[in-house]
Design a protein around this motif. Structure first.
Motif, PDB file in Angstrom:
ATOM      1  N   ILE A  36       0.862  -1.181   0.000  1.00 22.33           N
ATOM      2  CA  ILE A  36       0.000   0.000   0.000  1.00 22.33           C
ATOM      3  C   ILE A  36       0.897   1.229   0.000  1.00 22.33           C
ATOM      4  O   ILE A  36       1.799   1.340   0.832  1.00 22.33           O
ATOM      5  N   LYS A  37       0.628   2.158  -0.934  1.00 19.21           N
ATOM      6  CA  LYS A  37       1.448   3.354  -1.060  1.00 19.21           C
ATOM      7  C   LYS A  37       0.562   4.588  -1.218  1.00 19.21           C
ATOM      8  O   LYS A  37      -0.555   4.499  -1.712  1.00 19.21           O
ATOM      9  N   ARG A  38       1.109   5.728  -0.809  1.00 21.63           N
ATOM     10  CA  ARG A  38       0.444   6.990  -1.089  1.00 21.63           C
ATOM     11  C   ARG A  38       0.442   7.244  -2.591  1.00 21.63           C
ATOM     12  O   ARG A  38       1.406   6.936  -3.274  1.00 21.63           O
ATOM     13  N   LYS A  39      -0.637   7.809  -3.081  1.00 19.32           N
ATOM     14  CA  LYS A  39      -0.732   8.134  -4.500  1.00 19.32           C
ATOM     15  C   LYS A  39      -0.470   9.623  -4.684  1.00 19.32           C
ATOM     16  O   LYS A  39      -1.059  10.445  -3.993  1.00 19.32           O
ATOM     17  N   GLU A  40       0.419   9.939  -5.598  1.00 16.83           N
ATOM     18  CA  GLU A  40       0.734  11.327  -5.899  1.00 16.83           C
ATOM     19  C   GLU A  40       0.452  11.616  -7.359  1.00 16.83           C
ATOM     20  O   GLU A  40       0.539  10.724  -8.209  1.00 16.83           O
ATOM     21  N   ALA A  41       0.101  12.846  -7.629  1.00 10.27           N
ATOM     22  CA  ALA A  41      -0.125  13.258  -9.014  1.00 10.27           C
ATOM     23  C   ALA A  41       1.174  13.134  -9.786  1.00 10.27           C
ATOM     24  O   ALA A  41       2.264  13.304  -9.243  1.00 10.27           O
ATOM     25  N   MET A  42       1.081  12.852 -11.070  1.00 10.68           N
ATOM     26  CA  MET A  42       2.272  12.648 -11.882  1.00 10.68           C
ATOM     27  C   MET A  42       2.991  13.955 -12.190  1.00 10.68           C
ATOM     28  O   MET A  42       4.140  13.968 -12.590  1.00 10.68           O
ATOM     29  N   VAL A  43       2.305  15.075 -11.984  1.00 12.73           N
ATOM     30  CA  VAL A  43       2.903  16.386 -12.233  1.00 12.73           C
ATOM     31  C   VAL A  43       2.876  17.187 -10.934  1.00 12.73           C
ATOM     32  O   VAL A  43       1.832  17.356 -10.334  1.00 12.73           O
ATOM     33  N   GLY A  44       4.017  17.670 -10.491  1.00 17.40           N
ATOM     34  CA  GLY A  44       4.058  18.538  -9.321  1.00 17.40           C
ATOM     35  C   GLY A  44       4.119  17.834  -7.990  1.00 17.40           C
ATOM     36  O   GLY A  44       4.259  18.475  -6.952  1.00 17.40           O
ATOM     37  N   GLY A  45       4.018  16.502  -7.963  1.00 22.56           N
ATOM     38  CA  GLY A  45       4.118  15.764  -6.710  1.00 22.56           C
ATOM     39  C   GLY A  45       3.014  16.068  -5.722  1.00 22.56           C
ATOM     40  O   GLY A  45       3.199  16.001  -4.508  1.00 22.56           O
ATOM     41  N   VAL A  46       1.814  16.403  -6.197  1.00 21.78           N
ATOM     42  CA  VAL A  46       0.688  16.730  -5.327  1.00 21.78           C
ATOM     43  C   VAL A  46       0.070  15.442  -4.791  1.00 21.78           C
ATOM     44  O   VAL A  46      -0.235  14.526  -5.553  1.00 21.78           O
ATOM     45  N   SER A  47      -0.126  15.371  -3.485  1.00 18.95           N
ATOM     46  CA  SER A  47      -0.676  14.174  -2.871  1.00 18.95           C
ATOM     47  C   SER A  47      -2.196  14.195  -2.923  1.00 18.95           C
ATOM     48  O   SER A  47      -2.828  15.246  -2.820  1.00 18.95           O
ATOM     49  N   PHE A  48      -2.797  13.019  -3.070  1.00 18.18           N
ATOM     50  CA  PHE A  48      -4.243  12.882  -3.046  1.00 18.18           C
ATOM     51  C   PHE A  48      -4.773  12.745  -1.621  1.00 18.18           C
ATOM     52  O   PHE A  48      -5.971  12.629  -1.419  1.00 18.18           O
ATOM     53  N   GLY A  49      -3.907  12.701  -0.631  1.00 16.51           N
ATOM     54  CA  GLY A  49      -4.351  12.525   0.740  1.00 16.51           C
ATOM     55  C   GLY A  49      -4.525  11.061   1.084  1.00 16.51           C
ATOM     56  O   GLY A  49      -4.011  10.168   0.401  1.00 16.51           O
TER      57      GLY A  49
END
Length: 223
Positions: free
Chosen positions: A181-194
């Motif tokens: 299980i891993k945190r998901k981050e946006a592919m641009v800008g490293g923005v986390s989905f929480g």
């Protein structure tokens, strides 16, 4: 924002404020391209329910859980379904016999009354919460045993890490990671989905449905 998803039975359209599939994971970014990468959304696709929706790398709905009541409440059972709504696994909390909580995992849909009868239906796995005060490894979250008993004291899998931070690993008896299980981050800008949207990475040979069942169990234990 309109979210479209595909199901084996039919297509539906829902409107949501945040679309966790805006930045899709085409493949797991590891050396092994055959891993299964699933996006887990802690949200039911039925507006009046709580639950989970699990999407594949192509945006298709792979698994779903509806009528989940895990926020501060622990239901007797949780049913994991495929994208079309067919029950795959039933997770039933075993009546507390001691200090350690445990859950049973059954194939298909199992009535709650039947799951409490030892001789009617046999579970395929039993999951026991780790009682850290008695364990030397404080990183262990749960132990997974085959069948419904723990008489041989030998677990088949162990779950380590922190579910609160969405950072967990499922290891087999050889300490090989079979799911993560891993945190998901946006592919641009490293923005986390929480914490409501995260990744479930499943290694070849390990059942992705059972891996998702372990996610549901961790959510039951640590939410």
């Amino acid at each position: 924002m309109i979210l479209f998803f595909k199901s084996a039975s039919r297509s539906r359209t829902i409107s949501v404020e945040d679309n966790p599939l805006d930045q899709r994971e085409s493949k797991n970014n590891t050396a092994d391209e055959t891993c299964t990468s699933l996006t887990v959304w802690r949200k039911s696709l039925i507006f009046s329910c709580e639950g989970f929706a699990v999407f594949g790398s192509d945006g298709s709905l792979v698994y779903r859980v509806d009528n989940y009541t895990g926020r501060g409440r622990r239901p007797g059972q949780v049913i994991l379904m495929d994208g079309s709504g067919k029950p795959i696994l039933t997770i039933s909390r075993r009546k507390k016999l001691g200090l350690v909580d445990s859950w049973l995992v059954y194939e298909g849909e199992v009535d709650e009354y039947c799951s409490n009868k030892k001789s009617v239906i046999e579970p395929i796995f039993c999951v026991r919460k780790s009682l850290n005060v008695l364990q030397p490894n404080f990183n262990v979250l749960a132990y997974v045993y085959r069948g419904g008993g723990m008489s041989d004291k030998r677990h088949s899998y162990v779950v380590e890490g922190s579910y609160a931070h969405r950072s967990c690993k499922v290891l087999d008896g050889s300490r090989r990671v079979v799911a993560e299980i891993k945190r998901k981050e946006a592919m641009v800008g490293g923005v986390s989905f929480g914490l409501e949207v995260f990744l479930l990475i499943v290694q070849p040979g390990f059942d992705s449905g059972f891996a998702m069942a372990l996610v549901l169990l961790l959510d039951q234990i640590f939410s």
